[in-house]
Design an enzyme around this catalytic site. Structure first.
Site, PDB file in Angstrom:
ATOM      1  N   LYS A  13      45.378  55.311  28.711  1.00  0.00           N
ATOM      2  CA  LYS A  13      46.302  56.095  29.540  1.00  0.00           C
ATOM      3  C   LYS A  13      46.399  57.563  29.116  1.00  0.00           C
ATOM      4  O   LYS A  13      46.276  58.460  29.950  1.00  0.00           O
ATOM      5  CB  LYS A  13      47.674  55.430  29.480  1.00  0.00           C
ATOM      6  CG  LYS A  13      48.784  56.203  30.140  1.00  0.00           C
ATOM      7  CD  LYS A  13      50.077  55.423  30.060  1.00  0.00           C
ATOM      8  CE  LYS A  13      50.538  55.209  28.635  1.00  0.00           C
ATOM      9  NZ  LYS A  13      51.193  56.376  28.031  1.00  0.00           N
ATOM     10  N   ARG A  86      60.104  55.226  30.189  1.00  0.00           N
ATOM     11  CA  ARG A  86      59.840  53.980  29.474  1.00  0.00           C
ATOM     12  C   ARG A  86      60.744  52.850  29.925  1.00  0.00           C
ATOM     13  O   ARG A  86      60.503  51.697  29.609  1.00  0.00           O
ATOM     14  CB  ARG A  86      60.062  54.171  27.975  1.00  0.00           C
ATOM     15  CG  ARG A  86      58.915  54.825  27.273  1.00  0.00           C
ATOM     16  CD  ARG A  86      59.158  54.824  25.777  1.00  0.00           C
ATOM     17  NE  ARG A  86      58.360  55.854  25.139  1.00  0.00           N
ATOM     18  CZ  ARG A  86      57.081  55.707  24.840  1.00  0.00           C
ATOM     19  NH1 ARG A  86      56.463  54.585  25.084  1.00  0.00           N
ATOM     20  NH2 ARG A  86      56.404  56.693  24.281  1.00  0.00           N
ATOM     21  N   ARG A 125      38.809  46.520  15.711  1.00  0.00           N
ATOM     22  CA  ARG A 125      38.541  47.469  14.629  1.00  0.00           C
ATOM     23  C   ARG A 125      38.491  46.794  13.264  1.00  0.00           C
ATOM     24  O   ARG A 125      39.363  46.009  12.912  1.00  0.00           O
ATOM     25  CB  ARG A 125      39.627  48.547  14.609  1.00  0.00           C
ATOM     26  CG  ARG A 125      39.608  49.393  15.851  1.00  0.00           C
ATOM     27  CD  ARG A 125      40.349  50.669  15.647  1.00  0.00           C
ATOM     28  NE  ARG A 125      41.771  50.411  15.431  1.00  0.00           N
ATOM     29  CZ  ARG A 125      42.646  51.377  15.184  1.00  0.00           C
ATOM     30  NH1 ARG A 125      42.240  52.626  15.088  1.00  0.00           N
ATOM     31  NH2 ARG A 125      43.915  51.091  15.017  1.00  0.00           N
ATOM     32  N   ARG A 169      53.342  43.759  20.037  1.00  0.00           N
ATOM     33  CA  ARG A 169      53.481  45.106  20.617  1.00  0.00           C
ATOM     34  C   ARG A 169      53.348  45.053  22.131  1.00  0.00           C
ATOM     35  O   ARG A 169      54.069  45.706  22.869  1.00  0.00           O
ATOM     36  CB  ARG A 169      52.373  46.016  20.079  1.00  0.00           C
ATOM     37  CG  ARG A 169      52.795  46.954  18.994  1.00  0.00           C
ATOM     38  CD  ARG A 169      51.607  47.745  18.490  1.00  0.00           C
ATOM     39  NE  ARG A 169      51.166  48.793  19.404  1.00  0.00           N
ATOM     40  CZ  ARG A 169      49.973  49.388  19.343  1.00  0.00           C
ATOM     41  NH1 ARG A 169      49.102  49.025  18.436  1.00  0.00           N
ATOM     42  NH2 ARG A 169      49.658  50.327  20.201  1.00  0.00           N
TER      43      ARG A 169
END
Ligand SMILES: [Zn+2]
Length: 211
Positions: A13, A86, A125, A169
């Site tokens: 984004k 948000r 990762r 998250r």
């Protein structure tokens, strides 16, 4: 053109918003920058926000909306909001505040990436425990699974990149922003873009829907 950008972590984004801002000559507005600038410039609202930020607290919607209003009063430029609103309360506050300024939001662009894809992207990762070299099993995989190309060391994952942490998250993001999406959908402003395509295809699709 005045836009809001929505999308989960890992959707690209922020980068897409910056690219579109450059192409269409829009001001890229992130709330983090707005807050930091108000504090740096010592505005009244900046002075209110500073002790809250210093204490690690969350600055209230009213302060943030006030700062954005001051910013928009000073410019006729078109813009993209990145990372704001948000919450549904912020989204409603933004509509009201913009109406007071006699301007309107054109669309909320939602980069649609499903949870499975976000998890795949963000848990890819790894780093070498010996030489710290970075790898990504999606984009830059090691020649031998779990082994560093450079030194043969063992590849490890940071705690922040582990599936449970990323899933948490993501759940927090979905819970908070679902009402924001619903708000824009109900006001016929939500524009969905398939965010699972290649980066360039996503950029082209965004350009297509906002042109
Ligand atoms: Zn290594």
């Amino acid at each position: 053109m005045r836009l809001v950008f929505l999308g989960p972590p890992g959707s690209g984004k922020g980068t897409q918003a910056k690219i579109l801002a450059e192409k269409k000559n829009l001001t890229h507005i992130s709330t983090g920058d707005v807050l930091r600038n108000a504090v740096k410039n010592g505005t009244e609202l900046g002075k209110k926000a500073k002790p809250i930020m210093d204490a690690g607290g969350l600055v209230s919607d009213n302060i943030i909306l006030g700062m954005i209003k001051e910013l928009l009063q000073k410019t006729d430029d078109d813009f993209i909001f990145d990372g704001f609103p948000r919450t549904a309360a912020q989204a409603e506050g933004l509509v009201k505040m913009m109406a007071e300024l006699g301007i309107k939001l054109d669309a909320a662009v939602n980069l649609d990436v499903d949870d499975e894809e976000v998890l795949k992207r963000l848990t890819g990762r790894f780093f070498c425990e010996k030489c710290s070299a970075d790898f990504n099993i999606n984009t830059r995989p090691p020649k031998v699974e779990g082994i560093c190309d450079k030194c043969g060391g063992k590849l490890m994952q940071r705690d922040d990149d582990k599936t449970e942490v990323i899933a948490d998250r993501l759940n927090v993001y979905r819970e908070k922003t679902k009402p924001v999406e619903d708000f824009y959908r109900a006001n016929n402003m939500l524009v969905n873009v398939n965010g699972t395509q290649s980066f360039d295809d996503v950029a082209a699709a965004i350009l297509n829907v906002v042109s």
